[in-house]
Design a protein around this motif. Sequence first.
Motif, PDB file in Angstrom:
ATOM      1  N   ASP A 550      -1.194   5.625  -2.127  1.00 44.28           N
ATOM      2  CA  ASP A 550      -0.877   6.806  -2.925  1.00 44.28           C
ATOM      3  C   ASP A 550      -2.181   7.483  -3.345  1.00 44.28           C
ATOM      4  OD1 ASP A 550      -1.362   6.074  -6.101  1.00 44.28           O
ATOM      5  OD2 ASP A 550      -0.943   4.319  -4.856  1.00 44.28           O
ATOM      6  N   LEU A 551      -2.086   8.692  -3.889  1.00 46.77           N
ATOM      7  CA  LEU A 551      -3.269   9.486  -4.186  1.00 46.77           C
ATOM      8  C   LEU A 551      -4.213   8.793  -5.158  1.00 46.77           C
ATOM      9  CD1 LEU A 551      -4.676  12.193  -3.633  1.00 46.77           C
ATOM     10  CD2 LEU A 551      -3.490  13.112  -5.634  1.00 46.77           C
ATOM     11  N   ASN A 552      -3.652   8.019  -6.088  1.00 46.34           N
ATOM     12  CA  ASN A 552      -4.487   7.310  -7.049  1.00 46.34           C
ATOM     13  C   ASN A 552      -5.034   6.003  -6.500  1.00 46.34           C
ATOM     14  OD1 ASN A 552      -4.133   9.247  -9.151  1.00 46.34           O
ATOM     15  ND2 ASN A 552      -2.061   8.425  -9.485  1.00 46.34           N
ATOM     16  N   GLY A 553      -4.648   5.650  -5.272  1.00 57.76           N
ATOM     17  CA  GLY A 553      -5.196   4.481  -4.614  1.00 57.76           C
ATOM     18  C   GLY A 553      -4.747   3.161  -5.200  1.00 57.76           C
ATOM     19  N   ARG A 554      -3.535   3.113  -5.719  1.00 58.19           N
ATOM     20  CA  ARG A 554      -3.080   1.893  -6.398  1.00 58.19           C
ATOM     21  C   ARG A 554      -2.175   1.026  -5.537  1.00 58.19           C
ATOM     22  NH1 ARG A 554      -1.668   5.111 -12.005  1.00 58.19           N
ATOM     23  NH2 ARG A 554      -3.847   5.405 -12.694  1.00 58.19           N
ATOM     24  N   GLN A 555      -1.421   1.640  -4.634  1.00 59.52           N
ATOM     25  CA  GLN A 555      -0.528   0.839  -3.806  1.00 59.52           C
ATOM     26  C   GLN A 555      -0.325   1.510  -2.457  1.00 59.52           C
ATOM     27  OE1 GLN A 555       3.080   0.590  -6.083  1.00 59.52           O
ATOM     28  NE2 GLN A 555       3.857   2.552  -5.370  1.00 59.52           N
ATOM     29  N   ILE A 627     -11.806  -1.585  -2.808  1.00 62.66           N
ATOM     30  CA  ILE A 627     -11.181  -2.351  -3.886  1.00 62.66           C
ATOM     31  C   ILE A 627     -10.094  -3.188  -3.248  1.00 62.66           C
ATOM     32  CG2 ILE A 627      -9.801  -2.214  -5.984  1.00 62.66           C
ATOM     33  CD1 ILE A 627     -11.186   0.436  -6.594  1.00 62.66           C
ATOM     34  N   ASP A 628     -10.164  -4.483  -3.418  1.00 66.56           N
ATOM     35  CA  ASP A 628      -9.194  -5.386  -2.788  1.00 66.56           C
ATOM     36  C   ASP A 628      -7.830  -5.222  -3.447  1.00 66.56           C
ATOM     37  OD1 ASP A 628      -8.010  -7.312  -1.287  1.00 66.56           O
ATOM     38  OD2 ASP A 628      -9.075  -9.009  -2.169  1.00 66.56           O
ATOM     39  N   LEU A 629      -6.839  -4.864  -2.661  1.00 65.45           N
ATOM     40  CA  LEU A 629      -5.465  -4.724  -3.126  1.00 65.45           C
ATOM     41  C   LEU A 629      -4.568  -5.631  -2.290  1.00 65.45           C
ATOM     42  CD1 LEU A 629      -5.233  -0.825  -3.527  1.00 65.45           C
ATOM     43  CD2 LEU A 629      -5.625  -2.506  -5.331  1.00 65.45           C
ATOM     44  N   GLY A 630      -3.368  -5.898  -2.795  1.00 63.22           N
ATOM     45  CA  GLY A 630      -2.462  -6.758  -2.057  1.00 63.22           C
ATOM     46  C   GLY A 630      -2.922  -8.203  -2.096  1.00 63.22           C
ATOM     47  N   ASP A 631      -2.673  -8.936  -1.003  1.00 64.96           N
ATOM     48  CA  ASP A 631      -3.136 -10.314  -0.927  1.00 64.96           C
ATOM     49  C   ASP A 631      -4.651 -10.364  -1.031  1.00 64.96           C
ATOM     50  OD1 ASP A 631      -0.523 -11.068  -0.569  1.00 64.96           O
ATOM     51  OD2 ASP A 631      -0.681 -11.251   1.618  1.00 64.96           O
ATOM     52  N   ARG A 632      -5.154 -11.436  -1.612  1.00 63.90           N
ATOM     53  CA  ARG A 632      -6.595 -11.558  -1.772  1.00 63.90           C
ATOM     54  C   ARG A 632      -7.271 -11.629  -0.400  1.00 63.90           C
ATOM     55  NH1 ARG A 632      -9.750 -15.968  -5.630  1.00 63.90           N
ATOM     56  NH2 ARG A 632     -11.857 -15.126  -5.261  1.00 63.90           N
ATOM     57  N   TYR A 638      -3.262  -3.621   3.739  1.00 65.28           N
ATOM     58  CA  TYR A 638      -4.359  -2.805   3.220  1.00 65.28           C
ATOM     59  C   TYR A 638      -5.629  -2.911   4.057  1.00 65.28           C
ATOM     60  CZ  TYR A 638      -1.703  -2.345  -1.169  1.00 65.28           C
ATOM     61  OH  TYR A 638      -0.751  -2.065  -2.116  1.00 65.28           O
ATOM     62  N   GLY A 639      -5.729  -3.856   4.989  1.00 58.30           N
ATOM     63  CA  GLY A 639      -6.998  -4.148   5.627  1.00 58.30           C
ATOM     64  C   GLY A 639      -7.889  -4.876   4.635  1.00 58.30           C
ATOM     65  N   THR A 640      -9.154  -4.501   4.586  1.00 59.84           N
ATOM     66  CA  THR A 640     -10.048  -5.139   3.611  1.00 59.84           C
ATOM     67  C   THR A 640      -9.797  -4.632   2.204  1.00 59.84           C
ATOM     68  OG1 THR A 640     -11.748  -3.473   4.052  1.00 59.84           O
ATOM     69  CG2 THR A 640     -11.873  -5.541   5.301  1.00 59.84           C
ATOM     70  N   GLY A 641      -9.104  -3.511   2.050  1.00 61.27           N
ATOM     71  CA  GLY A 641      -8.811  -2.953   0.737  1.00 61.27           C
ATOM     72  C   GLY A 641      -8.789  -1.446   0.781  1.00 61.27           C
ATOM     73  N   ARG A 642      -8.710  -0.828  -0.428  1.00 62.08           N
ATOM     74  CA  ARG A 642      -8.697   0.632  -0.525  1.00 62.08           C
ATOM     75  C   ARG A 642     -10.122   1.152  -0.671  1.00 62.08           C
ATOM     76  NH1 ARG A 642     -10.258   4.022  -4.611  1.00 62.08           N
ATOM     77  NH2 ARG A 642      -8.860   3.117  -6.174  1.00 62.08           N
ATOM     78  N   LEU A 643     -10.456   2.160   0.114  1.00 66.60           N
ATOM     79  CA  LEU A 643     -11.803   2.716   0.148  1.00 66.60           C
ATOM     80  C   LEU A 643     -12.276   3.125  -1.240  1.00 66.60           C
ATOM     81  CD1 LEU A 643     -14.207   3.743   1.885  1.00 66.60           C
ATOM     82  CD2 LEU A 643     -12.970   5.923   2.081  1.00 66.60           C
ATOM     83  N   MET A 644     -13.479   2.656  -1.614  1.00 66.46           N
ATOM     84  CA  MET A 644     -14.118   3.030  -2.875  1.00 66.46           C
ATOM     85  C   MET A 644     -15.623   2.967  -2.676  1.00 66.46           C
ATOM     86  SD  MET A 644     -13.618   4.095  -5.904  1.00 66.46           S
ATOM     87  CE  MET A 644     -14.663   4.463  -7.313  1.00 66.46           C
TER      88      MET A 644
END
Length: 799
Positions: A550-555, A627-632, A638-644
């Motif tokens: 989502d736009l806020n990068g939360r899920q 930023i790591d999201l979902g499973d650790r 998510y892949g490695t996480g959400r781009l930050m």
Amino acid sequence: MKRIIFFALLMAAALFFGMIASLPSYVSAEPPAQATPTPEGIQIEPESPTPTPVVPKLQPPDEGDTSPVFVPPPSLDELLEQFPDLKPYLDQVRQSVLADLDMAELYRRVFQVYDAHGAAGVAAFLKDSGILEKLNIPLSYLDLLIAFDQGGLEAVEELARTRRLINDADELVAYLLVDDPANVEALKKDLEENLGVSVYDFDPTTDEVEIGIPLALLAQYQTPGTLLSYLVAIGNAEHVVSWRLPTPAVTGSLGLQRSSSPIARTIGADAWHAAGITGKGVRVAIVDLGFGGVKRLLGKDLPATVKTNIPIDRMDRQEENHGTAVAAVVHRVAPQAELYLAFEDSTSSGFAKVLQWLEDNKVQVVNYSVSQLIGPRDGSSYTTQLVELFMRRTGALWINSAGNYAQSHTLFEFNPGPKGVHLYSRNRNLLPFQTFAPLTTIAMNWNGNWKGGEDTEYIFVVLDKNGKEVAAAAEQRRGKRNHFPFQILNFRSKPGEIYFLGVVRTRGTTNHLIDIIITNSEIPPWAQVSQYSIPTPADSASVLTVGATDLNGRQIEFYSSQGPTQDERLKPDLSAPTNEVVPGYGRGFSGTSGAAPVAAGAAALVLQANPSLSNAQLRAFLMQSVIDLGDRGPDVIYGTGRLMLPPPEQIDPDEGNVLGEDGESASDEDKVTISDVRAQFNVKVRGVVGMSINTSLTLRNYTGNRLAVIALFTDLDGNDLESALEDYTLFDTIATGRLVEVRGRRNRFEGISLFIPNEAFKNVRESRIQFFIAVYDLSDENYPVLLGTSEAFTLRLRR
């Protein structure tokens, strides 16, 4: 035996370096263009086959089925019983040569069957009677004939454009399989001079030549019979074995959410802008299927000037504006990046020309928010290999959307019921789906022979809620070299309408795994298989594949395609926010199509800060800036996480240190980890059949500047293997390798590609051999230092 080889390498450094430096360019730098069968000679195979995807058991509910009645296509015997005059007609056809066939009468018979049983009935009639084999034209062209009969040339053009069968020159596109490459020029002359057909590139990988049939030329044919005669003349030109239609590429933006927050802030790019890092001077390309309305955005939502591969006035008039929105998102994240807009028309030659244009213009980042749905989706498809070749040649980073198919993908083992119809349960033989857009693409693959020669045939039929046939995909699969395990079809759909899909096996007895993606739609939860929904070329090991949050990068967004790939590799690589509001998309430009350009813009910022990064280094940096999201840890959602992006003050371009390594001094141990070793077998590079090997490296405490990555082949006891090719010999054993330049203090290298021809193994008598990867430090050419080796991998040789 490995120790003997390594000792010899250390003692003869100059010879070692000379071997690596002299490797042919197609071995050391370029991956294969397409997996194809070896017509004769040696076949190299893995010891163990590629793992089969874990297929969940679909469990439709027992109650509440409102599906219409699906009547399978009739058999030829049933048609002969229904239409008694067909039998004497078929007897006459079987006794006639093609030149004596009355095409007007044949079309009348085709329309008679179509009127009673639709396109699926026509398919059964023409294929089972052998007429289609005699005509040697794609079955889908019969649909064009019916459209011609009902609405003239305008109806033909509308249907062909819907199915994306028309190129940028207003021609029907097709690919002809040629009997012998030596006959291409003769065929070209015949088609151009006698039939008015445009002949484009010959692909030695597939032995196919691309053709274009001008729509203007079709206008001179006044009846379906005369038009059919013309098409049959093409299919039966001397040297033509068979022909096939193109497989259309698709985009996938979804206007589902409303938002106005700038996406740059979500990924931390605003801080980079404030620090003066805006992508200035970085060349970013957007390759897409349309750039409608692009001119009005220049100097506002796009740079004042952009470079294009076709006249910008033509781009501006295009109906599709997907690429324009992608470019606007890139501009939001990297406002001073130089944008290169490349239109592709979904043809093989068109895509190749786009890649050449990108290379000529020295682009550094490519965004491709487009999917190819046909192929094994394991990194071996034609498009994927072309993209990897492009990355090797140019050093550019290719960024691809992950696809929007998590809720519109299903996977199941074929379960035959009466008349070959797939049964989802005892009483259910149709898959319902709801469409969201006026154009829907259905792609059905099965795990057959992707090297060509597929002879098991499945078809699918689309019905409306009343049980009326809307469309059918039923191209024949009879074991020819350009027969592959798929069916694909575009059709006009009504947003919000519910349709039903029936799958039928019409040839063969094997129960294959059936893989179906339906674009711009949702299938019921009981049939959804979110895993394995990553398309091509997002399945490439070297490409940066981007899912959508989502736009806020939360899920994660519910539609974002999930991995792994069909050969069980992790994808997507990372996720990025989507739904940025751009002109033409007031509710937000959503889908993974909107997420990929966020990553492309971020890549431009990073390259401005450190222009010396390789594409593998840039990809690795972005995958770690999350930023790591979902499973650790990394996962298939998510892949490695959400781009930050990290704060820009942590970047030290002068040190080449975008990751902030601590720069510890080197030690004598534990210098390299070799991972992700994977091979593709019997692929062809510039006409040479061989084995492609890809691997990744992680360095620790390394201060040098040049590596050699070597694949060494031995028997299972470690003994040398005599190479039949001198260029692929390293100290009496078969080997291949490439040089890797190390800039700054980068420590991760992905997608390193090696290639060795099958012919190198001509003198090997063993049926089972092994190979392993060795990495050497060549910073001092006179003293190569072994940094590490991989485990050994067993192969089989077959003659």
